[in-house]
Write an enzyme that holds these catalytic residues in place. Structure first.
Site, PDB file in Angstrom:
ATOM      1  N   ASP A 198      76.020 -68.462  44.802  1.00  0.00           N
ATOM      2  CA  ASP A 198      76.142 -67.248  46.121  1.00  0.00           C
ATOM      3  C   ASP A 198      77.586 -67.153  45.136  1.00  0.00           C
ATOM      4  O   ASP A 198      78.839 -67.230  45.736  1.00  0.00           O
ATOM      5  CB  ASP A 198      76.212 -67.662  47.786  1.00  0.00           C
ATOM      6  CG  ASP A 198      76.263 -66.825  48.350  1.00  0.00           C
ATOM      7  OD1 ASP A 198      76.076 -64.997  47.495  1.00  0.00           O
ATOM      8  OD2 ASP A 198      76.135 -66.682  49.628  1.00  0.00           O
ATOM      9  N   MET A 228      79.309 -71.861  46.158  1.00  0.00           N
ATOM     10  CA  MET A 228      80.401 -70.536  46.093  1.00  0.00           C
ATOM     11  C   MET A 228      80.307 -69.950  44.905  1.00  0.00           C
ATOM     12  O   MET A 228      82.116 -71.045  44.581  1.00  0.00           O
ATOM     13  CB  MET A 228      80.769 -70.531  47.599  1.00  0.00           C
ATOM     14  CG  MET A 228      80.638 -70.451  48.642  1.00  0.00           C
ATOM     15  SD  MET A 228      79.529 -69.398  48.968  1.00  0.00           S
ATOM     16  CE  MET A 228      80.710 -67.885  48.698  1.00  0.00           C
ATOM     17  N   MET A 276      78.736 -69.924  58.069  1.00  0.00           N
ATOM     18  CA  MET A 276      79.889 -69.779  57.664  1.00  0.00           C
ATOM     19  C   MET A 276      80.963 -69.580  58.900  1.00  0.00           C
ATOM     20  O   MET A 276      81.149 -68.260  59.323  1.00  0.00           O
ATOM     21  CB  MET A 276      80.295 -68.527  56.010  1.00  0.00           C
ATOM     22  CG  MET A 276      79.746 -68.768  54.818  1.00  0.00           C
ATOM     23  SD  MET A 276      80.298 -66.859  53.806  1.00  0.00           S
ATOM     24  CE  MET A 276      78.904 -66.620  54.359  1.00  0.00           C
ATOM     25  N   MET A 298      78.495 -65.092  59.663  1.00  0.00           N
ATOM     26  CA  MET A 298      79.776 -65.116  59.533  1.00  0.00           C
ATOM     27  C   MET A 298      80.454 -64.938  60.758  1.00  0.00           C
ATOM     28  O   MET A 298      79.970 -63.783  61.457  1.00  0.00           O
ATOM     29  CB  MET A 298      81.076 -64.506  59.110  1.00  0.00           C
ATOM     30  CG  MET A 298      80.042 -64.144  57.163  1.00  0.00           C
ATOM     31  SD  MET A 298      81.243 -62.840  55.853  1.00  0.00           S
ATOM     32  CE  MET A 298      80.386 -63.316  54.415  1.00  0.00           C
ATOM     33  N   HIS A 355      72.726 -69.152  55.173  1.00  0.00           N
ATOM     34  CA  HIS A 355      74.033 -69.466  55.551  1.00  0.00           C
ATOM     35  C   HIS A 355      75.242 -69.128  56.711  1.00  0.00           C
ATOM     36  O   HIS A 355      75.182 -68.268  56.810  1.00  0.00           O
ATOM     37  CB  HIS A 355      74.228 -69.576  53.917  1.00  0.00           C
ATOM     38  CG  HIS A 355      75.675 -69.731  53.272  1.00  0.00           C
ATOM     39  ND1 HIS A 355      76.311 -68.501  52.671  1.00  0.00           N
ATOM     40  CD2 HIS A 355      76.081 -70.651  53.769  1.00  0.00           C
ATOM     41  CE1 HIS A 355      77.581 -69.389  51.692  1.00  0.00           C
ATOM     42  NE2 HIS A 355      77.327 -69.882  53.217  1.00  0.00           N
ATOM     43  N   HIS A 381      68.484 -64.369  51.705  1.00  0.00           N
ATOM     44  CA  HIS A 381      69.837 -65.087  51.584  1.00  0.00           C
ATOM     45  C   HIS A 381      70.605 -64.168  53.035  1.00  0.00           C
ATOM     46  O   HIS A 381      70.724 -63.209  52.749  1.00  0.00           O
ATOM     47  CB  HIS A 381      70.568 -65.016  50.926  1.00  0.00           C
ATOM     48  CG  HIS A 381      72.212 -66.251  50.592  1.00  0.00           C
ATOM     49  ND1 HIS A 381      71.978 -67.510  51.081  1.00  0.00           N
ATOM     50  CD2 HIS A 381      73.086 -65.604  51.334  1.00  0.00           C
ATOM     51  CE1 HIS A 381      73.276 -68.214  50.735  1.00  0.00           C
ATOM     52  NE2 HIS A 381      73.552 -66.985  51.565  1.00  0.00           N
ATOM     53  N   SER A 387      70.500 -61.082  48.674  1.00  0.00           N
ATOM     54  CA  SER A 387      71.153 -61.882  49.959  1.00  0.00           C
ATOM     55  C   SER A 387      71.306 -60.425  50.681  1.00  0.00           C
ATOM     56  O   SER A 387      71.903 -59.847  50.903  1.00  0.00           O
ATOM     57  CB  SER A 387      72.797 -61.575  49.229  1.00  0.00           C
ATOM     58  OG  SER A 387      73.537 -62.536  50.523  1.00  0.00           O
ATOM     59  N   ASP A 394      73.841 -65.041  55.499  1.00  0.00           N
ATOM     60  CA  ASP A 394      75.066 -64.845  55.514  1.00  0.00           C
ATOM     61  C   ASP A 394      75.285 -64.981  56.768  1.00  0.00           C
ATOM     62  O   ASP A 394      75.055 -63.711  57.716  1.00  0.00           O
ATOM     63  CB  ASP A 394      76.602 -63.547  54.635  1.00  0.00           C
ATOM     64  CG  ASP A 394      75.696 -64.764  53.495  1.00  0.00           C
ATOM     65  OD1 ASP A 394      75.780 -65.633  53.071  1.00  0.00           O
ATOM     66  OD2 ASP A 394      75.617 -63.872  52.559  1.00  0.00           O
TER      67      ASP A 394
END
Length: 218
Positions: free
Chosen positions: A174, A136, A67, A36, A65, A32, A7, A34
């Protein structure tokens, strides 16, 4: 064989290109990423421009991913930026099915994610429409959190549903993944381990990834 997806949330953000090369050189299966937005989760990370800048530096699959609230708004941006897989949250609002369909329309692999407090039953109806489910095992928003043991049962539930319905869906985990928790997740049916600090803090990431790939044989 278990897939490993380091990640980027735990990478050195001042040299993301070098960190991406480190991941690829270590033999990781995916990376990965993330995303946000400061709304769905309290933190803010990177956007499509950063994904676009990183894409020419590596051939490794980008597992993005999202979010973010109402993620359908940004699917096209991330698809065009070079994401190979795009995962949206069941809790993020908007029309989740349309978001999944939009990801597929760009030739990308769609995924559905659920928070620790969300039951697997909430995402059952999406399972034949996605290529991955992201479970998660920490509350999303920050790296370095402790693994939540109660989520293991949800992994087993997802595994049984996928197998009973003959679906080809990866189970990605994750949050708080290390040697001990990774083994538990794989034993419960996980196929992809997304991990940050436990991999990036290891001087020999390649050796660690090779070890994790044996979890289904131990």
């Amino acid at each position: 064989m278990v897939k490993v997806s380091p990640s980027m949330l735990s990478a050195d953000f001042s040299r993301l290109g070098e960190e991406l090369k480190r991941i690829e050189d270590a033999g990781a299966d995916w990376v990965h990423i993330d995303v946000m937005d400061g709304m769905f989760v309290p933190n803010i990370t990177i956007g499509p421009l950063v994904v676009k800048a990183l894409r020419p530096l590596s051939k490794i699959p980008f597992d993005v991913h999202l979010m973010i609230k109402d993620p359908i708004r940004y699917i096209e941006d991330f698809a065009k930026a070079g994401a190979d897989m795009i995962t949206v949250h069941a809790e993020s609002g908007g029309n989740t099915m349309k978001a999944i369909e939009k990801i597929r329309s760009f030739g990308r692999s769609p995924g559905i994610s659920l928070n620790p407090g969300t039951k697997f039953s909430k995402v059952r109806r999406y399972m034949d429409k996605v290529d991955l489910i992201l479970v998660m095992t920490v509350q999303p928003g920050f790296g370095g959190q402790a693994f939540r043991e109660e989520c293991v049962a949800k992994i087993s539930e997802a595994r049984k549903f996928i197998d009973d319905n003959h679906l080809n869906v990866e189970i990605v985990i994750d949050g708080g993944i290390n040697r001990e928790t990774g083994k538990k997740c794989v034993a419960a049916g996980a196929t992809v381990l997304a991990a940050g600090s436990s991999l990036f803090s290891n001087e020999n990431m390649k050796e660690e990834i090779m070890l994790w790939r044996t979890f289904d044989k131990t």
